[in-house]
Design a protein around this motif. Structure first.
Motif, PDB file in Angstrom:
ATOM      1  N   THR A  61      23.052 -36.090  40.521  1.00  0.00           N
ATOM      2  CA  THR A  61      21.846 -35.474  41.071  1.00  0.00           C
ATOM      3  C   THR A  61      21.501 -36.058  42.430  1.00  0.00           C
ATOM      4  O   THR A  61      21.552 -37.278  42.626  1.00  0.00           O
ATOM      5  CB  THR A  61      20.658 -35.689  40.111  1.00  0.00           C
ATOM      6  OG1 THR A  61      20.939 -35.047  38.873  1.00  0.00           O
ATOM      7  CG2 THR A  61      19.374 -35.126  40.684  1.00  0.00           C
ATOM      8  N   LYS A  67      22.957 -40.860  40.619  1.00  0.00           N
ATOM      9  CA  LYS A  67      21.819 -40.220  41.274  1.00  0.00           C
ATOM     10  C   LYS A  67      21.641 -40.777  42.677  1.00  0.00           C
ATOM     11  O   LYS A  67      21.770 -41.978  42.898  1.00  0.00           O
ATOM     12  CB  LYS A  67      20.530 -40.455  40.480  1.00  0.00           C
ATOM     13  CG  LYS A  67      20.538 -39.882  39.073  1.00  0.00           C
ATOM     14  CD  LYS A  67      19.258 -40.247  38.335  1.00  0.00           C
ATOM     15  CE  LYS A  67      19.287 -39.733  36.896  1.00  0.00           C
ATOM     16  NZ  LYS A  67      18.066 -40.129  36.149  1.00  0.00           N
ATOM     17  N   VAL A 120      23.360 -31.319  40.709  1.00  0.00           N
ATOM     18  CA  VAL A 120      21.983 -30.860  40.868  1.00  0.00           C
ATOM     19  C   VAL A 120      21.469 -31.361  42.211  1.00  0.00           C
ATOM     20  O   VAL A 120      21.650 -32.534  42.547  1.00  0.00           O
ATOM     21  CB  VAL A 120      21.082 -31.383  39.730  1.00  0.00           C
ATOM     22  CG1 VAL A 120      19.623 -31.016  39.976  1.00  0.00           C
ATOM     23  CG2 VAL A 120      21.550 -30.858  38.383  1.00  0.00           C
TER      24      VAL A 120
END
Length: 611
Positions: A465, A441, A494
């Motif tokens: 992400t 992330k 994402v």
């Protein structure tokens, strides 16, 4: 004069042996048992040399007494297990050597000597001053200051006894450095500490730590696990390292946690220190695993610059190298946490990635975690921050992480630019296609009521992400720029970008936002706006959602939607042309285009950060 007691004790009263009229003379005292010395007056002795050897040396004085050897050429006091006991005596003399082979040295007043050596503890109610201070299994304690001149302070193990600690009520000066020869020790200083280098465990300093090559020694590195100081000044000092202990199982070593807490950290070159907590490599044994990167925590009450001319030149917590075709455990990236009350500027790389795989045939080691938090000030990223790797197959030895790493940037600056990622900035959580994953992330968070986050450069979260948010009431996020010189390249599974305040604004300019699963661009506040101010591509096969009270595509701007599905638009004011827009602006969608807009209150939820 020589007095020998082969099997007994000796009591020597200096009042019975006055200084010679013309000075000079020698005194030699030897006792297998105890030697009691009774001083006489505070005037310096004029004896050329004084030598005393005994199992125990006691200085018998009912009140504070200055034992002054400053006029003597050679003075040696050597004791056995009983030590040197001088509860009411101050020792003064540049040519005095206190050698305590097995016991302790204790004085209520000052100890001022040439060489100070003890098998036990060294303790003075006043100051301790010597050209070299050594204990073997003991501690050094002074109510005042401690100085070893141009020599070192050495804390050695005493057989099975671990090295002791050092405590000074005021300042500590060690011109030759401070060294612990066993398990980590603790240095506590009420005032300032000055030395060319340290090899200790824990350092607490109320004032300034100054690491500088003051006396011409070659040592200028700090090895410690915990450092706490009012301020730190590094002068031409190359590095901070945690204390690495030897491997006990034929595997690489993961270093202990390294924590530095200070009011300010300042470095003066030409050498600017690194912080290195890399794991060590695997042994040649095919079953040997490398060590993982350690945990680094830097807490600074002012600002911090990482760069060639900064406070630190680089920070790394990488895993050690794997064997060629050997075991594939360990080798994970470590954790780097930086918290500063002032601004944080990154002009040189920060890494916490997995170790190199020497045969390059597989992925191994997890990515690390890097967190930067400027509590009330700004953050500028002008270089690479990397938490996992997917090196290309150009070399045999390469880093190919098995799991993605995490990067978090946070600023609480209330107004102005809170987070600025320049075109040279890189936030990288890379993952090879062959890696089992999951991806990592990349999180960017600004919280100030009226501040902005400007994001250019490269952001990568392979199979992971990217989450960029501003929670301030009038917070702004700017991705890329209206000018050609500023652009963003963000790629992940994402991507979520949201200006969440009632008066928030999300402005998107030049660049590429490419997501494989989900791409959300939100400004859902009551007066929130999503502005497209330059040509941009929303790439990848993801579902693409744009949600804001007002969506503006500025005149002449084209928002190209990649993939085969049109973007979903949720807005109460569709200020663009075509695709259900009101035509108030000439900007429009290209590529797969967009569905006709629906009201903002029908927009799907943004979901939690990073989710």
């Amino acid at each position: 004069m020589t007095i020998n007691s082969i099997g007994g004790n000796v009591a020597f009263d200096f009042s019975k042996f006055a200084n010679l009229a013309g000075g000079g003379g020698t005194i030699t005292l030897n006792a297998n048992g105890s030697l009691t010395i009774i001083p006489n007056g505070s005037a310096p002795t004029t004896r050329t040399s004084i030598t005393a050897n005994a199992g125990t040396i006691d200085f018998n004085s009912s009140s504070l007494f200055h034992f002054n050897f400053s006029n003597s050429d050679f003075v040696t006091l050597s004791a056995g297990a009983g030590g040197i006991q001088a509860p009411n005596v101050e020792f003064i003399g540049p040519n005095l050597t206190l050698i305590d082979a097995h016991g302790s040295i204790f004085a209520t007043g000052d100890i001022q000597t040439a060489v100070l050596t003890a098998g036990g503890n060294i303790s003075a109610g006043g100051n301790i001053s010597a050209h070299r201070i050594i204990t073997a299994g003991g501690s050094i304690t002074a109510g005042g200051s401690i100085s070893s001149g141009s020599g070192p302070i050495e804390l050695r193990s005493g057989g099975v006894v671990h090295p002791g600690n050092v405590s000074a009520g005021f300042d500590l000066f060690a011109g030759g450095g401070i060294f612990s020869g066993g398990p980590p020790t603790t240095i506590t200083v009420g005032g300032n500490l000055s030395a060319p280098g340290l090899v200790v465990g824990t350092v607490f300093v109320g004032g300034e730590i100054k690491i500088a090559n003051i006396t011409g020694t070659s040592v200028s590195t700090v090895f410690a696990n915990t450092i706490t100081a009012g301020s730190i000044l590094m002068v031409n000092a190359p590095a901070f390292f945690p204390i690495y202990l030897p491997s006990t199982d034929q595997n690489g070593v993961t270093p202990p946690d390294f924590t530095l807490t200070t009011g300010s950290l300042t470095s003066v070159g030409p050498r600017i220190p690194i912080v290195n907590a890399n794991g060590t490599s695997a042994f040649s044994n095919p079953n040997s695993n490398p060590g993982s990167g350690g945990n680094i925590s830097l807490i600074v009450n002012t600002g911090l610059i990482v760069g060639p001319q900064g406070d630190l030149s680089s920070i790394t917590a990488n895993g050690g190298n794997f064997n060629f075709g050997g075991a594939y455990g360990g080798g994970n990236g470590g954790a780097i946490n930086i918290t500063a009350a002032g601004p944080i500027t990154i002009d040189s790389p920060i890494e916490a990635v997995s170790g190199r795989v020497l045969d390059g045939s597989r992925t191994a080691g997890n990515g690390g975690a890097i967190k930067l938090n400027s509590v009330v000030d700004a953050m500028a990223i002008n270089s690479r921050i990397q938490a996992s790797s997917a090196d290309p197959a150009m070399a045999t030895a390469r880093r190919r992480s098995a799991k993605g790493g995490d990067i978090t940037l946070k600023s609480g600056k209330t107004s102005g630019v809170a987070i600025n990622i320049s075109n040279t900035g890189q936030l990288l959580s890379l993952l090879d296609a062959a890696a089992p994953g999951p991806g990592g992330k990349v999180t960017i968070l600004a919280t100030g009521a009226n501040s902005s986050a400007r994001v250019n450069g490269t952001l990568r979260a392979d199979r992971g992400t990217i989450d960029i948010r501003h929670t301030g009431d009038a917070g702004q996020i700017n991705l890329g720029g209206p000018g050609a010189s500023d652009a963003i390249d963000a790629q992940g599974d994402v991507i979520k970008v949201a200006a969440l305040g009632n008066n928030g604004a999300l402005t998107i300019g030049n660049g590429l936002l490419s997501a494989d699963t989900t791409l959300k661009l939100y400004s859902p506040g009551s007066n929130g706006t999503v502005n497209f101010v330059a040509d941009v591509t929303l790439g990848g096969t993801s579902t693409k959602i744009i949600a804001g009270n007002t969506v503006n595509i500025f005149n002449g701007v084209v928002v190209t939607v990649g993939g085969s599905h049109p973007a979903g638009v949720f807005t109460n004011n569709a200020n663009y042309s075509g695709f259900g827009g009101n035509g108030s602006r000439t900007g429009t969608f290209g590529g797969a285009g967009a569905n006709n807009p629906l009201p903002l209150n029908q927009a799907p939820p943004l979901d939690d950060p990073g989710g």
